[in-house]
Design an enzyme around this catalytic site. Structure first.
Site, PDB file in Angstrom:
ATOM      1  N   SER B  50       0.010 -10.666  10.355  1.00 45.44           N
ATOM      2  CA  SER B  50      -0.941 -11.419   9.832  1.00 45.44           C
ATOM      3  C   SER B  50      -1.916 -11.926  11.065  1.00 45.44           C
ATOM      4  CB  SER B  50      -0.524 -12.624   9.020  1.00 45.44           C
ATOM      5  OG  SER B  50       0.329 -13.314   9.859  1.00 45.44           O
ATOM      6  N   GLU B  70      14.057  -8.081  14.582  1.00 47.41           N
ATOM      7  CA  GLU B  70      13.834  -8.164  16.133  1.00 47.41           C
ATOM      8  C   GLU B  70      14.570  -7.280  16.924  1.00 47.41           C
ATOM      9  OE1 GLU B  70      14.416 -10.891  13.971  1.00 47.41           O
ATOM     10  OE2 GLU B  70      12.317 -12.009  13.790  1.00 47.41           O
ATOM     11  N   PHE B  95      13.587 -16.047  17.816  1.00 43.04           N
ATOM     12  CA  PHE B  95      14.018 -14.825  17.405  1.00 43.04           C
ATOM     13  C   PHE B  95      13.798 -13.548  18.348  1.00 43.04           C
ATOM     14  CE2 PHE B  95      13.024 -17.388  13.620  1.00 43.04           C
ATOM     15  CZ  PHE B  95      14.070 -18.050  13.562  1.00 43.04           C
TER      16      PHE B  95
END
Lengths: 292, 324
Positions: B50, B70, B95
């Site tokens: 985004s 990840e 992460f």
């Protein structure tokens, strides 16, 4: 020991019989190298000897004189502990001198128990930590698409290795990105370090699992050179839209009776001189039989 | 109701920095510009897409979304780098760095591949979301990884400078972006690998900051000046390689050294400075503003930073104590 085999060049018409002999030649080389080093992974290497033989001497598009050729096929040894099976082949193909094989396992050697791309020529990516290389291969396959190259990326993974969750992250992404240029080969020898996968952590139904993740799945006998040759020759085009998973059903320790009978015991070890000589005799006899 | 509204408003701090455009907007824009300048840049997102709308519009083929995965993302980036690209992975700090330490070590650092991990929401920026979302050990882990360059921008201008510098790096980079930064620079600073930036001159005390700590240090230096204390401020924009000479110089030219970081006291900037002093047999007054090696409170970032003294006021108090 047979150091007398003719060097088989890539693109040279290589018969199924040649490739069978080549796999046993590899087993002999592995026994010789581990004998000198004092410790190594036998049985996981023997389960993929035919696969390595067919890939390197028949299937892959390589130019050992130009190791960084951008359009070469890539090979990633996800099950890095089988590196001792890679070294004799890479040396035979001309990536580095044969004398280097004698340094295997010693400080300063380019050839370790696991492959290091910064040390040994012909290694497309380092490995050792199980579960990484399918993801790395996915990145290489993506790069090929971005660059418009039609090379393939082959990743040889162990069936124990696929217990790692990252493998399934990669499996999901490979089909999402429709990477038909990515070929995973599962060396399904049925064992992890401490015992049979069926008892310790089941991975079946393997074919259904990869199919459910959107892969084109082919199951075959990983020691059947004829089947391997045919299957690789008939792979969908690299431009196709589904990654390919070859599930090669194999036997851990294949080719040496002692190891076939106790595959787990020979995951890491070193044969006694007597065991070594017996194993060499067994393999050599089979090679003569095949060549006869 | 009033309380709820106030707390919701406070949470906006997570995504917009005081006095400047949010780092999220900045990074999205900066990544698109980086891709404009360099054909080999591919941006890989672990559910950070985004923020990358500009890049997706201008270079859709060089935006790769890999979802909430990840570890796969890190290794895929390694594959792209092995094929000649310069991948940039965008991920949340806890992460991207902490979860993937092993992939980064094995697939990026041991291979010396030119990949950059850009982490957002480091430190306590997601402190409201609980211990899982704190990223206060990431610098300690990153510093211990051989071949990994560690960059911590002090503000948005530093982020732009370090982002471009990362593209020149021969090996892998962690670029750890702080959220609650105050402006430090008025233009993109000159940044040299392994060198701290001298942000302010001073004779009594040297405050070395990293990330958001630099803004706190600068604010504290101004407050202390009014009390007649002359404070030098250094920006540890590169935590690795580390500027040993700058630490030794600070010990030689000022009476004390204070470090400021939004990170655990274990293994971060303060620990690195203490190591340099100890290894070189230098005796000086030393203090650090960092998070304790203890279970941390959960709350909105501004309140947490105040709680742990990672503020202008907190740093000022600590400096006064150190010099007393």
């Amino acid at each position: 020991m047979t150091a007398t085999l003719t060097r088989l060049e890539r693109d040279r018409p290589t018969t199924v019989q040649d490739l069978r002999v080549r796999a046993d030649w590899l087993r002999l080389e592995v026994i010789r190298m581990i004998d000198k080093a004092g410790l190594g992974h036998y049985s996981s290497t023997f389960s993929c000897a035919e696969i390595l033989s067919v890939l390197y001497y028949r299937v892959m598009r390589l130019d050992p004189a130009t190791p960084d050729w951008a359009d070469r096929d890539r090979f990633l040894l996800g099950k890095g502990h089988a590196a001792v099976g890679l070294w004799p082949i890479l040396s035979d193909l001309g990536y580095f001198p044969r004398e280097d094989l004698d340094t295997f396992g010693y400080i300063g050697s380019p050839l370790g128990d696991h492959p290091d791309m910064r040390k040994a020529a012909g290694v497309d990516f380092s490995s050792g930590s199980l579960g990484h290389n399918l993801s790395v291969g996915l990145g290489i396959a993506m790069a090929a698409r971005l660059r418009g190259s039609d090379h393939r990326t082959f990743v040889l993974i162990g069936d124990g290795e696929i217990q790692e969750g990252q493998v399934w992250e990669a499996a999901m992404a490979a089909s999402h990105y429709e990477l038909g240029n990515l070929v995973a080969i599962v060396d399904a020898n049925g064992f992890i370090g401490s015992g049979p996968t069926s008892e310790l952590m089941s991975i079946e139904p393997l074919a259904d699992r990869f199919a459910a993740f959107g892969w084109h799945v082919i199951e075959l006998d990983g020691h059947d050179v004829d089947a391997l040759v045919t299957t690789f020759a008939d792979l969908p085009a690299p431009g196709s839209d589904r990654p390919v998973c070859l599930i090669a059903r194999t036997q851990k320790g294949r080719g040496v009776s002692l190891m076939e009978e106790a595959p787990r015991a020979w995951h890491v070890g070193c044969l006694t001189p007597e065991q070594r000589d017996d194993a060499i005799a067994e393999i050599s006899a089979r090679m003569q039989e095949v060549s006869a | 109701m009033t309380t709820t509204t106030n707390r919701a408003a406070a949470m906006e701090d997570v995504f917009s920095d005081e006095g400047q455009a949010s780092s999220l907007n900045l990074l999205g824009h900066a990544m698109a510009e980086l891709a404009d300048r360099h054909d080999d840049v591919v941006v890989i997102s672990a559910d950070m897409g985004s923020a990358l709308s500009e890049l997706r519009e201008r270079h859709p083929d060089r935006y790769v979304e890999l979802g909430i995965a990840e570890t796969n993302t890190i290794s895929v980036a390694a594959g792209l780098a092995a094929s000649g690209f310069r991948p940039y992975v965008m991920a949340f700090a806890p992460f991207g760095m902490i979860k993937c330490a092993e992939q980064i070590r094995t697939d990026w650092a041991a291979t010396m591949l030119p990949v950059t991990l850009v982490t957002r929401l480091s430190g306590l920026a997601m402190g409201y979301f609980g211990a899982s979302h704190h990223a206060v050990e990431d610098l300690a882990i990153a510093r211990s990884i051989t071949n990994l360059t560690v960059m911590t921008p002090a503000d948005n201008y530093a982020t732009l400078g370090l982002l471009e510098a990362s593209h020149q790096s021969a090996g892998p980079v962690l670029l750890r972006v702080s959220e609650a930064t105050a402006p430090v620079y008025s233009s993109v600073p000159e940044l040299e690998p392994g060198r701290f930036v001298r942000v302010r001159e001073g004779n009594d005390l040297t405050i070395i900051g990293t990330g958001a700590g630099v803004g706190c240090a600068l604010g504290a230096a101004r407050a202390l000046e009014e009390q007649g204390i002359s404070v030098a401020v250094l920006d540890a924009a590169y935590l690795k390689p580390f500027d040993v000479a700058a630490v030794l110089d600070a010990a030689a030219t000022t009476r004390a050294i204070l470090t400021v970081e939004e990170h655990s006291e274990v293994g971060g900037l303060g620990a690195a400075v203490a190591e340099v002093l100890g290894r070189n047999g230098v005796a000086t007054r030393f203090g650090s503003v960092a998070l304790p090696d203890a279970d941390l409170e959960v709350g909105v970032p501004a309140e947490l930073l105040e709680r742990y003294g990672i503020t202008v006021e907190g740093v000022t108090r600590k400096a006064q104590d150190l010099l007393a």
